[in-house]
Design a protein around this motif. Structure first.
Motif, PDB file in Angstrom:
ATOM      1  N   PRO A 119     -15.735  59.782 -50.664  1.00 33.51           N
ATOM      2  CA  PRO A 119     -14.750  61.242 -50.404  1.00 33.51           C
ATOM      3  C   PRO A 119     -13.416  60.971 -51.150  1.00 33.51           C
ATOM      4  CG  PRO A 119     -14.650  59.236 -48.739  1.00 33.51           C
ATOM      5  CD  PRO A 119     -15.585  58.575 -49.723  1.00 33.51           C
ATOM      6  N   GLU A 120     -13.153  62.291 -51.219  1.00 41.10           N
ATOM      7  CA  GLU A 120     -11.441  62.437 -51.517  1.00 41.10           C
ATOM      8  C   GLU A 120     -10.575  61.966 -50.352  1.00 41.10           C
ATOM      9  OE1 GLU A 120      -8.975  63.207 -54.444  1.00 41.10           O
ATOM     10  OE2 GLU A 120     -10.996  63.679 -54.778  1.00 41.10           O
ATOM     11  N   LEU A 121      -9.905  60.996 -50.496  1.00 38.77           N
ATOM     12  CA  LEU A 121      -9.059  60.331 -49.588  1.00 38.77           C
ATOM     13  C   LEU A 121      -7.650  61.231 -49.499  1.00 38.77           C
ATOM     14  CD1 LEU A 121      -9.827  56.409 -49.914  1.00 38.77           C
ATOM     15  CD2 LEU A 121     -10.870  58.089 -48.460  1.00 38.77           C
ATOM     16  N   ASN A 122      -7.078  61.117 -48.241  1.00 36.26           N
ATOM     17  CA  ASN A 122      -5.790  61.659 -48.037  1.00 36.26           C
ATOM     18  C   ASN A 122      -4.962  60.603 -48.574  1.00 36.26           C
ATOM     19  OD1 ASN A 122      -5.048  60.315 -45.767  1.00 36.26           O
ATOM     20  ND2 ASN A 122      -6.100  61.873 -44.656  1.00 36.26           N
ATOM     21  N   LYS A 142     -10.602  55.757 -40.374  1.00 32.63           N
ATOM     22  CA  LYS A 142     -10.657  54.370 -40.700  1.00 32.63           C
ATOM     23  C   LYS A 142     -12.010  53.998 -41.361  1.00 32.63           C
ATOM     24  CE  LYS A 142      -9.961  53.268 -36.377  1.00 32.63           C
ATOM     25  NZ  LYS A 142      -9.674  54.762 -35.600  1.00 32.63           N
ATOM     26  N   THR A 143     -13.181  54.477 -40.885  1.00 35.25           N
ATOM     27  CA  THR A 143     -14.472  54.262 -41.205  1.00 35.25           C
ATOM     28  C   THR A 143     -14.430  54.460 -42.885  1.00 35.25           C
ATOM     29  OG1 THR A 143     -15.287  54.636 -39.170  1.00 35.25           O
ATOM     30  CG2 THR A 143     -16.704  54.335 -41.031  1.00 35.25           C
ATOM     31  N   GLU A 144     -14.197  55.600 -43.172  1.00 37.15           N
ATOM     32  CA  GLU A 144     -14.115  56.175 -44.604  1.00 37.15           C
ATOM     33  C   GLU A 144     -13.163  55.128 -45.335  1.00 37.15           C
ATOM     34  OE1 GLU A 144     -15.988  58.248 -45.776  1.00 37.15           O
ATOM     35  OE2 GLU A 144     -16.454  59.480 -43.921  1.00 37.15           O
ATOM     36  N   GLN A 162      -4.960  57.296 -46.235  1.00 40.29           N
ATOM     37  CA  GLN A 162      -5.862  56.585 -46.610  1.00 40.29           C
ATOM     38  C   GLN A 162      -6.094  56.009 -47.768  1.00 40.29           C
ATOM     39  OE1 GLN A 162      -8.903  60.037 -46.149  1.00 40.29           O
ATOM     40  NE2 GLN A 162      -9.029  59.806 -44.038  1.00 40.29           N
ATOM     41  N   VAL A 220      -5.571  56.591 -35.430  1.00 38.64           N
ATOM     42  CA  VAL A 220      -6.084  57.187 -34.254  1.00 38.64           C
ATOM     43  C   VAL A 220      -7.552  57.634 -34.502  1.00 38.64           C
ATOM     44  CG1 VAL A 220      -3.806  58.410 -33.386  1.00 38.64           C
ATOM     45  CG2 VAL A 220      -5.235  59.433 -35.128  1.00 38.64           C
ATOM     46  N   HIS A 265      -7.731  63.419 -39.672  1.00 40.30           N
ATOM     47  CA  HIS A 265      -7.891  63.752 -40.835  1.00 40.30           C
ATOM     48  C   HIS A 265      -8.451  65.342 -40.851  1.00 40.30           C
ATOM     49  CE1 HIS A 265      -9.371  64.088 -45.041  1.00 40.30           C
ATOM     50  NE2 HIS A 265     -10.413  64.783 -44.672  1.00 40.30           N
TER      51      HIS A 265
HETATM   52  P1  ADP Z   1     -12.064  57.010 -37.393  1.00 40.21           P
HETATM   53  O1  ADP Z   1     -13.125  55.840 -37.996  1.00 40.21           O
HETATM   54  O2  ADP Z   1     -10.631  56.509 -37.615  1.00 40.21           O
HETATM   55  O3  ADP Z   1     -12.260  57.465 -36.126  1.00 40.21           O
HETATM   56  P2  ADP Z   1     -13.776  58.509 -39.120  1.00 40.21           P
HETATM   57  O4  ADP Z   1     -13.690  57.730 -40.619  1.00 40.21           O
HETATM   58  O5  ADP Z   1     -14.947  58.589 -38.371  1.00 40.21           O
HETATM   59  O6  ADP Z   1     -12.649  58.237 -38.328  1.00 40.21           O
HETATM   60  O7  ADP Z   1     -13.350  60.110 -39.616  1.00 40.21           O
HETATM   61  C1  ADP Z   1     -13.588  61.070 -38.669  1.00 40.21           C
HETATM   62  C2  ADP Z   1     -14.202  62.374 -39.384  1.00 40.21           C
HETATM   63  O8  ADP Z   1     -13.327  62.802 -40.570  1.00 40.21           O
HETATM   64  C3  ADP Z   1     -15.314  61.917 -39.992  1.00 40.21           C
HETATM   65  O9  ADP Z   1     -16.516  63.160 -39.678  1.00 40.21           O
HETATM   66  C4  ADP Z   1     -15.068  61.626 -41.515  1.00 40.21           C
HETATM   67  O10 ADP Z   1     -16.096  61.950 -42.082  1.00 40.21           O
HETATM   68  C5  ADP Z   1     -14.192  62.849 -41.498  1.00 40.21           C
HETATM   69  N1  ADP Z   1     -13.110  62.179 -42.789  1.00 40.21           N
HETATM   70  C6  ADP Z   1     -12.169  61.335 -42.732  1.00 40.21           C
HETATM   71  N2  ADP Z   1     -11.739  61.273 -43.980  1.00 40.21           N
HETATM   72  C7  ADP Z   1     -12.078  62.089 -44.862  1.00 40.21           C
HETATM   73  C8  ADP Z   1     -11.808  62.272 -46.153  1.00 40.21           C
HETATM   74  N3  ADP Z   1     -11.028  61.806 -46.893  1.00 40.21           N
HETATM   75  N4  ADP Z   1     -12.700  63.425 -46.632  1.00 40.21           N
HETATM   76  C9  ADP Z   1     -13.552  64.022 -45.904  1.00 40.21           C
HETATM   77  N5  ADP Z   1     -13.882  63.709 -44.678  1.00 40.21           N
HETATM   78  C10 ADP Z   1     -13.311  62.621 -43.972  1.00 40.21           C
END
Ligand code: ADP
Ligand code: ZN
Length: 743
Positions: free
Chosen positions: A207-210, A242-244, A213, A237, A393
């Motif tokens: 993914p494109e990270l912010n 976090k997973t990404e 991230q 939060v 995000h």
């Molecule tokens: P957390 O693990 O912190 O709860 P996630 O990684 O599950 O957060 O992200 C929440 C949602 O936002 C998911 O559907 C994820 O795919 C999406 N998301 C998070 N970061 C990005 C990103 N940089 N680009 C696209 N989608 C994102």
């Protein structure tokens, strides 16, 4: 070549690459709760090395064993039995052996009991069962039918196929394939027992990270590249990505040819996770938990040991897998209590994950929106790097949290017992807007207590000090500790009065009943971790909710985690005060974590979320922190409190639970144990006192609690203490170092 040299050899110096010099003898650890390794002879010409897997005779049986240390040398040569090395298997990695020794010493368990957890995959060590498959042979029959020609065309690609596989690919009957085999047009070849694991693709869908991230991912990638131990708290939060972010660390480990272990607190979360992983990396990772088939375990175990399997997602027990080249450990939802193993060897998988990373010399990432206070303090003090993701995000905002003070809510409707007027209004609005709501109550069943109004009799479990919980749908009263059940009674067994039994307090079923009364047209379902409702039913309810086939989900903590419902905009917490057990230093932390997590389900997409907390303690620090979204203020307050009372992580705790079937004997032994506690500076021993469940599954339980200053060697103290008391076989004294529950 004898013993004195070997005895001089310090065990701790042994590592796998150093052959143990006594060619013919070695200390072999068996996966049994024995005090330590036993001496065995090895066949001539075999160089003993730590981690070597052997078949070792013990008594009249043979056990799997592992060459562990130099021999003790105190048993005569002629009395030693021979341990046979297992052929065709790599050694257990030395780092795993070191880890096992460490866990054993820390948790006060015999090393063999910990080794047993690492060897638990029955069948993983048996010789591989090769499969026969067929490829194109050396002769081609002169005349070919159409069907036969098709088969040979398919076989052109050189891939080995089974008879049914070949038949299917060529769209012919298996008889056609067999005919070709007979004529030598297809020839047999041996295949490995299992299909190879495919390597996840780090580039598949990055993914494109912010910016937040990005900087966190950069630090984690750097840590993976460094191939050194480091610990990181990934703190953000729910929905912040976090997973990404940690997936980026996994991608780096893949590029480095290193293995990754991802620990999840519950199997229930894995299915969703595997799919998510596949969306990012192109294929699913391997999984490891108690629901796997024997065959699948064997496959994963061997592939992990052989280094062919790159990523494992698993529950606690995956910590003990024999990774050939572990390069990254991730603990998701690191604050979860489920990481603590409470039976058998008692250990905390999050803490042990940090230890495993240290022995492997690789980074560990702890991820959570509500870290454990321990990790929070470690991050604040700089022992862990603190990677913060501040916002959700994309467009999603954190929900608004409002407190409903039940002491001041005068209800306008006498049928409303659990759903206050403001909560009902909010539900009405949500449903009218076509949005979804979640009602949360962390209690299964209909009512936690059944009471006789005439004589005061309470229905309790005969085997546990616990009330029987009514499950009205099934018309049963059940013990949630041991599973004991009776049919729901219609008279009091004590005074024989009829129609005097009343249900006290709510469980999710009762909340659902009241909801149905007020909202007869709304579609709702109950989801609880209940074995009585069944995990399949719960999964179905969650799926139906996600697909918007139902409007309101009423559930226990099972719905608090991991799920993403874009149309969910209202969360009602029926009883925010539940969960505060007295005397448990972590009660507040836990309530905060759970309610924060439930709240985080609301407003995950474009629409803003609202959380209503029904409480009788609106001034409570937990409620205030939630309502003011002041997480860090709450943690700071908790930190100061723990520091003041020298509780973990500012002091150390250990518990000893003495249990057995004979209550009097248990109490006597517990008292003896209490008296035998050696006096020591900076150590206090409390108890024995009856445990919270003083009777559990028919076992009487007494608890002792050891409180020590931070620098104290708790294990040395406990060992010295326990050596003072002889515990009879009918009584068990379970040591729980760093206890997290006070039951
Ligand atoms: P957390 O693990 O912190 O709860 P996630 O990684 O599950 O957060 O992200 C929440 C949602 O936002 C998911 O559907 C994820 O795919 C999406 N998301 C998070 N970061 C990005 C990103 N940089 N680009 C696209 N989608 C994102
Ligand atoms: Zn019971």
């Amino acid at each position: 070549m004898l013993a004195h040299e070997d005895v001089l050899l310090n065990r701790a110096r042994l590592i796998a690459e150093t052959p143990i010099p006594a060619v013919e003898r070695a200390g072999v650890l068996l996966p049994l709760p024995l005090t330590g390794p036993y001496d065995y002879k090895l066949p001539h010409g075999i160089n003993a090395a730590r981690g070597m897997l052997v078949a070792a005779p013990i008594g009249s049986r043979e056990s799997l064993g592992v060459v562990w240390s130099s021999p003790e040398g105190n048993v005569g040569d002629n009395r030693l039995k021979i341990a046979e090395p297992l052929e065709g298997l790599p050694r257990l990695p030395a780092t795993l052996c070191d880890f096992i020794d460490w866990v054993a010493a820390y948790t006060l368990n015999p090393p063999g009991a910990i080794l047993a957890m690492a060897l638990r995959s029955r069948g993983a060590f048996e010789p591989e069962a090769r499969r026969i498959a067929y490829v194109k042979g050396d002769t081609v029959p002169a005349r070919l039918s159409d069907a036969r020609r098709r088969v040979l065309t398919v076989a052109e690609d050189g891939l080995a196929r089974s008879v049914p596989g070949m038949a299917e690919d060529a769209n012919v009957s298996p008889a056609v394939v067999r005919g070709l085999i007979q004529r030598g047009a297809l020839k047999p070849t041996e295949l490995p027992e299992f299909a190879a694991f495919r390597t996840p693709d780090p580039q598949f869908a990055a993914p494109e990270l912010n910016p937040d991230q990005k900087s966190a991912a950069e630090i984690l990638r750097g840590a993976v590249k460094e191939k050194k131990f480091s610990a990181h708290l990934l703190d953000g939060v729910t929905g912040s990505g976090k997973t990404e972010v940690y997936f980026e660390a996994v991608a780096e480990a893949l590029r480095q040819g290193k293995q990754t272990l991802i620990l999840l607190p519950e199997i229930a979360l894995t299915v969703q996770f595997l799919e998510r992983f596949a969306a990012r990396f192109g294929i699913r990772p391997a999984e490891w938990h108690s629901d796997l088939s024997q065959k699948e375990r064997r496959r994963v175990y061997r592939a992990v040991m052989g280094g062919e399997c790159q990523v494992v997602v698993g529950a606690r027990s995956s910590l003990f897998l024999p990774f050939a080249a572990l390069g990254l450990v991730i603990v998701d939802e690191e604050h979860e209590q489920a990481f603590k193993q409470q039976d058998g060897a008692i250990y905390h998988a999050r803490d042990m994950a940090v230890v495993r990373a240290r022995t492997e010399n690789c980074p560990v990432v702890l991820a959570s929106a509500t870290p454990s206070l321990e990790s929070f303090v470690n991050a604040a003090s700089g022992r862990y790097s603190h990677l913060k993701l501040a916002s959700r995000h994309g467009v999603a905002e954190l929900p608004e949290v409002r407190i409903l003070d039940l002491r001041h809510e005068k209800d306008t409707d006498e049928n409303a017992k659990w759903l206050s007027t403001p909560l009902r209004h909010a539900l009405e609005q949500t449903l009218a807007a076509g949005e979804q709501a979640l009602l949360f109550l962390n209690r299964r069943g209909y009512a936690p207590l059944t009471l006789c109004q005439a004589c005061g009799h309470k229905f309790t479990c005969p085997h546990c000090s616990a009330w029987l919980v009514e499950h009205r749908y099934r018309r049963r009263l059940a013990c949630h500790q041991c599973g004991y059940e009776i049919a729901a009674p219609n008279e009091c067994p004590e005074c024989q009065a009829k129609d005097t039994l009343i249900a006290c307090g709510p469980g999710v079923e009762r909340v659902a009943e009241e909801f149905a009364h007020f909202f007869p047209n709304a579609r709702y379902a109950i989801a609880s971790s209940d074995t009585l409702h069944g995990p399949a039913e719960t999964q179905a309810a969650i799926r139906a909710f996600a697909k918007r086939e139902i409007d309101v989900l009423i559930g226990t903590q099972i719905i608090a985690k991991g799920h993403h419902f874009p149309q969910l905009t209202l969360v009602g917490v029926i009883d925010a005060d539940l969960g505060g057990a007295d005397g448990d230093i972590r009660a507040r932390e836990r309530t905060f974590q759970l309610l924060h997590q439930v709240s985080g389900r609301a407003g995950r997409a474009e629409k803003p979320g609202l959380v209503l907390l029904q409480t009788r303690n609106p001034q409570d620090a937990v409620m205030q922190a939630l309502a003011n979204s002041d997480r860090d203020g709450f943690y700071e307050q908790e930190r100061l409190y723990r520091e003041r009372v020298a509780a973990p992580p500012f002091g150390r705790l250990a518990a000893i639970v003495v249990s057995g079937g004979d209550g009097e004997q248990v109490r006597v032994i517990a008292r003896q144990l209490g008296k035998a506690a050696p006096p020591a500076k900076d150590i206090k021993v409390w108890g024995p006192t009856p445990a919270f469940y003083s009777l559990l599954r028919g076992q009487t339980r007494e608890r002792l609690l050891v409180q020590a200053a931070k620098g104290v060697d708790m294990q040395a103290y406990l060992r010295a203490w326990l050596a003072n008391v002889k515990i009879p076989a009918a009584v068990r004294a379970a040591v729980d170092v760093d206890p997290i529950s006070f039951f």
